[in-house]
Scaffold this active site. Structure first.
Site, PDB file in Angstrom:
ATOM      1  N   HIS A  72       7.484  18.154  -0.464  1.00  0.00           N
ATOM      2  CA  HIS A  72       7.337  19.573  -0.772  1.00  0.00           C
ATOM      3  C   HIS A  72       5.942  19.925  -1.295  1.00  0.00           C
ATOM      4  O   HIS A  72       5.662  21.085  -1.553  1.00  0.00           O
ATOM      5  CB  HIS A  72       8.388  20.031  -1.790  1.00  0.00           C
ATOM      6  N   ASP A  85       6.737  23.179   3.619  1.00  0.00           N
ATOM      7  CA  ASP A  85       7.720  24.093   3.048  1.00  0.00           C
ATOM      8  C   ASP A  85       9.001  24.053   3.853  1.00  0.00           C
ATOM      9  O   ASP A  85       9.074  23.524   4.956  1.00  0.00           O
ATOM     10  CB  ASP A  85       7.166  25.508   2.932  1.00  0.00           C
TER      11      ASP A  85
END
Lengths: 490, 391
Positions: A460, A464
């Site tokens: 992350h 995304d």
């Protein structure tokens, strides 16, 4: 008045101080939670003459715990203070095979300015020296392995019953028969002389057998059953005693890599793919293979198809094939986009999990991928996968479906940013609009669909959720409509 | 081990509070505290470096671990290297030998120092559980600041400095029950001599072990007109006696024991340790593994040398001449040097003689290529001289 209570306060503080020192000195053993033999804990109270009333002499408390019989205990290099993490071994005072007692000198180590003598905490025989003279020893790592005496065992077995976690039956049992709980070659087993003779005839060590007779006695039936079981050659995985087993090579490697992967913030994404069309396509491919004998394999599994379609989808989302460089700081971190898709496939070997990869999937056909997989499987059987296959992986696909599972949470390999895991293919009921034969209209019906669950984990820091979601949709599209794969052909 | 509550703070409370009179009515105690710690101070009159260091060793190993000991001493000129250091890398061994200056290897770690009578050494021995580096250095600094008015402070490497310049280096040794911190104190040393003896350009000597950390130094006499060996000893002894006054045996009259030849002669162990410190096996044989490369252009050939040494003995030597003519002679020299002590002039001479003798016997004809005797002599002498200079 105030001063007296203040002095009492100082006494308490001093005790805490001393306990803290003791804790630091012995903490590695407490933290490791091994059953090890401690020194006595010395509690020294302050020497202030004003507090003579509260001033006993040394207050000594002995703590004994026991450890398994004849165990080889790794002796860790204790913290030598001043925040030092490693130091050079200057001199050994012992050699492997020497007898050593508690408090004997083992070696001398040197940090920048301090020369420290390390003394032994155990009594036993030196088995192995972990460092040569001149090498850097790390604090907290083992420096020698010591094989401890078994004679310490029996005398502390009674105390052991207090220290080890007691269950009511175990405690009752431990008072009557302490020995079977703490197993080892020298324990006293209950068996009549006739039974022992039978065991000798069959060449069995009687202490390995669990007795089902009165009071845990070993009976003739036990021995005969044991022999029969032995003939069937079924290795019993049951744990009869607590064992200290060092990690195997693969486990160690997994330990290291997964510890590294921990620093990546993972997020997960799951979806279901409907594979009816792919199943039909695969059957066609397998028919083709059996008709043409030009391949090294008789049929393909789903993996080559998954891998190739994965790669085709990956072309549209190159970020998932990248890796993060210089990730210590956000200002220096960079993304390295990689041209070739070296897709790793997780394989379960008898030794554990390994992840070899197939190079340049973007340039290979499904057949070529299938033969690569075949080659890796053959190598795996012989435990001989070449190291080149483990290097330069860019993304990983893990298939746990043949064992089972639906929702998975895979861990990203530390040099990659994404991993996908496939679960078990199952036929489940789903709603579908089917054209009714009679009326010609679309009617909602329940049909059986072959569904496979897929889970993604991605880094992350650089990826995304939307990217992964779109990628998953793209891959799903290719798998649910195999004709699109051929539309991407060049 | 970092104490949770530094003993210093506790001590300050004792020094500041004047409650002893009040409370002695309730709790009287004239005897030593129940932890049985005793503080003792020794000042050495001897200036023989071997004797002093042997005595320090005796104090550390053979006295009661419950004793806190302060030992103050100074030596005639000598160079002292750390436990795990390479003497050839740290100091100019040749020059030291030429000027008859002893080279000593101590038992604690750390770097190389040069002692002379303008340098006073202090050793503080205490139970291991009480030992922290910062604390002991701090005590010496306080002795300097409070009693001699010298603005000293403890640096992050646990050395003592004044005005950015180092005046004291320190080293430590820890064993099971005890630890010590000892250090130098430059009172009035000839700083040029330090540079001369400890300045060595041996970039091609690659060694394991600890390297020294050179820093710019200064003398205490630059900061105080009253400081000297005597006043320094007095100041440190008084400060420590005050600090540890609860452990001092008030019964004895003198505050410090003077250690002289007579005192030491009554302790046979000291003589034993002294001999041990002098042996070649300890001083040079404890050198960690190292390699040394050097080369030279001779008239007859360009030669490269690579020495490998373990425990101070040459384990392997490779001489590579550019001229093949001397190849066999060089091989003989290599074989002869193996197993000799590194840097030892006598051993080098022995090695050369062996080669000369074997050459003369075989008629200067090893393996076919004939060299005249004078040529052989010249080569052997050149190489011998070169190795002696470089190693």
């Amino acid at each position: 008045m105030f001063l007296r209570s203040f002095n009492v306060f100082r006494v308490c503080f001093h005790i805490l101080h001393v306990l803290n020192q003791n804790f630091q000195y012995f903490s590695h053993r407490l933290v490791n939670n091994k059953r090890t033999k401690c020194n006595s804990i010395f509690i020294k109270l302050p020497t202030n003459p004003y507090l003579k009333k509260f001033n006993p002499t040394y207050y000594v408390r002995d703590l004994h715990t026991s450890y398994p019989n004849n165990a080889v205990v790794p002796f860790l290099l204790a913290d030598i203070g001043e925040g030092i993490t490693e130091c050079e071994v200057v001199q050994w005072f012992i050699q492997p095979g020497d007898n050593i007692s508690e408090f004997d000198k083992i070696c001398e180590v040197q940090s920048d300015k301090a020369s420290v003598e390390i003394t032994s905490r155990y009594t036993g025989v030196i088995k192995k020296l972990h460092y040569n003279v001149g090498e850097m020893a790390k604090v907290g790592n083992p420096i020698v392995d010591i094989e401890t005496d078994s004679s310490n065992e029996l005398e502390s077995s009674l105390i052991n019953s207090e220290v080890s976690p007691p269950s009511p039956s175990a405690q009752v049992q431990s008072i009557n028969i302490t020995e079977p709980l703490i197993s080892g070659e020298k324990t006293h087993t209950l068996a009549t002389p006739a039974v022992r003779r039978v065991a000798r005839e069959h060449n069995i060590d009687i202490s390995n057998i669990k007795g089902t007779g009165k009071n845990g006695r070993i009976t003739k039936e036990n021995i005969l059953n044991y022999v029969a079981a032995g003939k069937e050659a079924q290795p019993s995985k049951e744990i009869v005693e607590d064992k200290l087993v060092p990690l195997s090579f693969i486990q160690k490697s997994m330990f290291k890599t997964m510890s590294r992967s921990l620093k990546i913030p993972h997020f997960g994404y799951s979806d279901e793919y409907i594979l009816d069309d792919i199943i039909a396509s695969r059957n066609l491919i397998n028919d083709y293979i059996t008709r043409n004998n030009q391949f090294s394999f008789n049929k393909i599994s789903f993996m080559p198809i998954f891998i190739k379609s994965f790669s085709v989808a990956l072309k549209k989302f190159p970020i998932l094939n990248a890796c993060v460089i210089d990730d210590d700081d956000a200002n220096t971190a960079k993304l390295k986009f990689r041209r070739s898709h070296n897709i790793g496939i997780a394989m379960d070997t008898p030794g554990g999990l390994v992840v070899p990869n197939i190079k340049n999937v973007q340039a290979k056909s499904i057949f070529e991928i299938a033969s690569d997989i075949r080659r890796l499987q053959e190598a795996r059987e012989k435990n001989a996968i070449p190291p080149n296959d483990f290097q330069e992986g860019t993304i990983t696909l893990s298939n746990i479906g043949n064992i089972g599972g639906t929702s998975l949470s895979p861990v990203i390999v530390s040099s990659e940013v994404c991993i996908a895991a496939i679960g078990k293919l199952q036929k489940v009921p789903r709603f579908e609009d089917v054209k009714d034969e009679v009326t010609g209209q679309l009617v909602e019906k329940v049909v059986g669909k072959h569904v496979i669950p897929v889970s993604f984990s991605a880094d992350h820091r650089v990826i995304d959720g939307a990217t992964v979601a779109r990628f998953s949709q793209e891959w799903k599209n290719l798998l649910e409509n195999p004709i699109l794969l051929s539309a991407e052909l060049r | 081990m970092r104490p949770l509550f530094p003993p210093l703070l506790v001590r300050n409370i004792i020094i500041k509070s004047r409650t002893s009179q009040q409370f002695s009515r309730f709790f009287s105690s004239d005897e030593i505290s129940s932890r049985d710690l005793v503080f003792k101070c020794f000042i050495s009159k001897s200036m023989d470096p071997w004797t002093n260091i042997a005595f320090e060793e005796w104090l550390f190993k053979d006295t009661n671990p419950q004793e806190i000991i302060l030992f103050l001493w100074r030596n005639n000129s000598c160079a002292v290297i750390g436990r795990n250091q390479n003497p050839w890398k740290e100091c100019n061994v040749r020059l030291l030998q030429k000027h008859d200056i002893p080279l000593i290897r101590r038992k604690s770690g750390g770097g190389t120092v040069f002692h002379d009578i303008g340098n006073t050494n202090y050793t503080l021995i205490m139970p291991r559980i009480d030992f922290t580096r910062k604390h002991t250095a701090e005590l010496v600094v306080r002795a300097l600041t409070t009693r001699l008015d010298i603005p000293a402070y403890v640096t992050e490497r646990h050395d003592i400095a004044v005005n950015g310049l180092k005046v004291s280096g320190s080293a430590f040794k820890l064993v099971m029950r005890r630890a010590y911190h000892h250090g130098t104190m430059l009172i009035d040393t000839d700083l040029d001599r330090i540079k001369r003896y400890l300045n060595v350009e041996r970039q091609n000597l690659i060694t394991k072990g600890v390297e020294s950390f050179p820093s710019p130094v200064t003398n205490l006499c630059n900061y105080s007109s009253t400081v000297s060996h005597e006043s320094f000893c007095e100041a440190v002894k008084d400060y420590f006696t005050e600090y540890y006054r609860d452990y001092v045996n008030h019964g004895s009259n003198k505050s410090a024991t003077t250690v002289d030849e007579e005192f030491i002669s009554n302790i046979p162990k000291v003589a034993e340790y002294r001999e041990e410190f002098k042996t070649w096996e300890w001083v040079y044989g404890q050198t960690p593994d190292f390699t040394h490369k050097f080369e030279k252009e001779f008239e007859w050939s360009h030669v490269k040398a690579l020495f490998e040494s373990k425990n101070g003995i040459i384990t392997a030597i490779t001489l590579t001449p550019s001229n093949i003519k001397y190849h066999n002679l060089i091989n003989a020299l290599e074989d002869s040097f193996e197993g000799r002590k590194y840097g030892d002039e006598k051993d080098i001479d022995n090695a050369l003689n062996d080669v000369r003798v074997s050459e003369q016997l075989s008629g200067s004809n090893i393996g076919g290529t004939s060299i005249s005797t004078s040529e052989m002599q010249r080569v052997v002498n050149d190489i011998g001289k070169w190795i002696k200079e470089s190693s």
